[in-house]
Design an enzyme around this catalytic site. Structure first.
Site, mmCIF file in Angstrom:
data_model
loop_
_atom_site.group_PDB
_atom_site.id
_atom_site.type_symbol
_atom_site.label_atom_id
_atom_site.label_comp_id
_atom_site.label_asym_id
_atom_site.label_seq_id
_atom_site.Cartn_x
_atom_site.Cartn_y
_atom_site.Cartn_z
ATOM 1 N N SER A 190 0.821 -1.214 0.000
ATOM 2 C CA SER A 190 0.000 0.000 0.000
ATOM 3 C C SER A 190 0.849 1.255 0.000
ATOM 4 O O SER A 190 0.505 2.249 -0.657
ATOM 5 C CB SER A 190 -0.934 -0.003 1.214
ATOM 6 O OG SER A 190 -1.787 -1.129 1.182
ATOM 7 N N HIS A 242 0.473 4.474 4.411
ATOM 8 C CA HIS A 242 -0.120 5.213 3.298
ATOM 9 C C HIS A 242 0.428 6.640 3.241
ATOM 10 O O HIS A 242 0.823 7.123 2.172
ATOM 11 C CB HIS A 242 -1.639 5.269 3.449
ATOM 12 C CG HIS A 242 -2.297 3.932 3.413
ATOM 13 N ND1 HIS A 242 -3.649 3.755 3.682
ATOM 14 C CD2 HIS A 242 -1.808 2.689 3.152
ATOM 15 C CE1 HIS A 242 -3.954 2.478 3.576
ATOM 16 N NE2 HIS A 242 -2.854 1.811 3.263
#
Length: 383
Positions: A190, A242
């Site tokens: 991610s 993230h």
């Protein structure tokens, strides 16, 4: 064609087609085709054949299959999901709802474990964790996103720049995650994916003058990024990875994805003997400023982050509100991690754990007395 000058009228005389006229039409058509071909060949930016992104997708899927093979749930756990898959059966849904291996298997294969990085200096885990995934749903969601985002970027900028962007952004996501999320393990691509999103935003900004419909593209991209970051406020989602990946990719976009201005290409394709009124530089001044600033921030940020991490400093002590960046509590869920306790007894390499909360008991094979692994097994047992 004849023109009557007295009346100002244009008189067209249509003759029946002849063989000579047919040849003239054929030569004119050939000339038009050559012109279209010459215009098509003029492309200021080369299009690359995308092979790296598909290779990364295949590698991630292959590593997930290997992790399931090593996990061997039927041998190491009495309860498995999809036992008909044999050795590739998944861990119980209560332990891993994403349909994947155990956290112990992921840790052995290189998952991000902050205690291992700090105390045993296994910095390589900051890279290896981005190639591992916790389950089928996890790997499918990430790989579909990678195909959607990465293919276009590789076509436009080539495999070298996109490959470096992917790896460095993934490292940045792992680094920020390890500075704030010090409990449990972390896996997934991610951070690298958010790095590609961040690079798309900075690429649009630094190459602003060559795009049409700039504001529509900018608003669309910001909306997509905001939605993806908003998902990170849910529990059990590593939003620090993230944020770290996105920030790294945003800065790397100014370094790797800078394009020359169109005026530079136009003057290179001017006919011989033509002297333009003023020569155009390859890049605009603001592009150079962003390039230098981003490179300095990246080097400084990564250096300071690694020093703080290896010293074992917990940044949550100095930032009381930072945990809201990773999870926002609501009436539907809680962000507080509940402490679990187990009673243990060990004979040789066999360790018996009993969860105090629910009374469940399991026997595990442990080759060494690793407190981090024991705590992870206890957490799984008490779910």
């Amino acid at each position: 064609m004849a023109r009557d000058r007295r009346e100002g009228l244009e008189i067209k005389v249509v003759n029946p087609p002849t063989a000579a006229m047919g040849n003239n039409n054929a030569s004119a058509e050939t000339s038009r085709r050559q012109q279209r071909a010459s215009f098509a060949e003029f492309r200021p930016f080369k299009l690359w054949f995308p092979w790296l992104v598909p290779a990364i997708v295949v590698a991630n899927i292959a590593l997930f299959a290997i992790s399931m093979f090593i996990n061997n749930c039927p041998k190491n756990s009495p309860k498995c999901s999809a036992r008909f898959l044999g050795r590739f059966a998944f861990q119980p849904m209560k332990e891993n709802p994403l349909l994947g291996p155990s956290s112990l298997t992921l840790e052995r294969m290189g998952a991000l474990d902050v205690s291992m990085v700090v105390h045993k200096h296994q910095v390589w885990r900051l890279f290896t964790c981005i190639w591992l995934h916790a389950g089928v749903f996890h790997v499918l969601a990430n790989m579909l996103s990678l195909i959607f985002i990465g293919i276009r970027l590789e076509q436009e900028f080539g495999f070298v720049r996109i490959g470096l962007l992917y790896m460095i952004s993934g490292f940045g996501g792992s680094l920020l995650s390890s500075l704030f999320n010090r409990a449990g393990i972390s896996v997934g691509a991610s951070g690298a994916l958010f790095g590609l999103l961040g690079a798309m935003l900075s690429e649009l900004l630094t190459n602003w003058t060559i795009y049409a419909n700039k504001f529509a593209a900018l608003l669309t991209l910001i909306f997509i990024i905001a939605i993806n970051l908003a998902v990170g406020i849910l529990p059990h989602v590593d939003n620090f990875a993230h944020l770290g990946g996105f920030t790294s990719g945003f800065l790397l976009g100014f370094v790797f994805l800078i394009r020359p201005q169109y005026g530079y290409f136009n003057q290179r394709n001017n006919p011989r003997g033509y002297a333009p009124p003023s020569a155009k530089s390859k890049h605009k001044p603001y592009q150079y400023v962003l390039w230098i600033t981003s490179l300095i921030l990246l080097i400084a940020g990564y250096t300071v982050g690694l020093i703080v991490l290896l010293q074992g400093t917990d940044l949550n002590k100095y930032c009381s509100w930072c945990h809201y960046l990773s999870c926002i509590p609501t009436s539907l869920w809680s962000c507080k991690s509940q402490n679990v306790y187990c009673q243990s007894s060990q004979i040789g390499q066999q360790m018996n754990l009993t969860c105090i909360a629910n009374g469940r008991t399991e026997m595990y094979n442990l080759s060494d007395d690793n407190q981090s692994r024991i705590q992870q097994l206890c957490s799984q047992l008490c779910r």
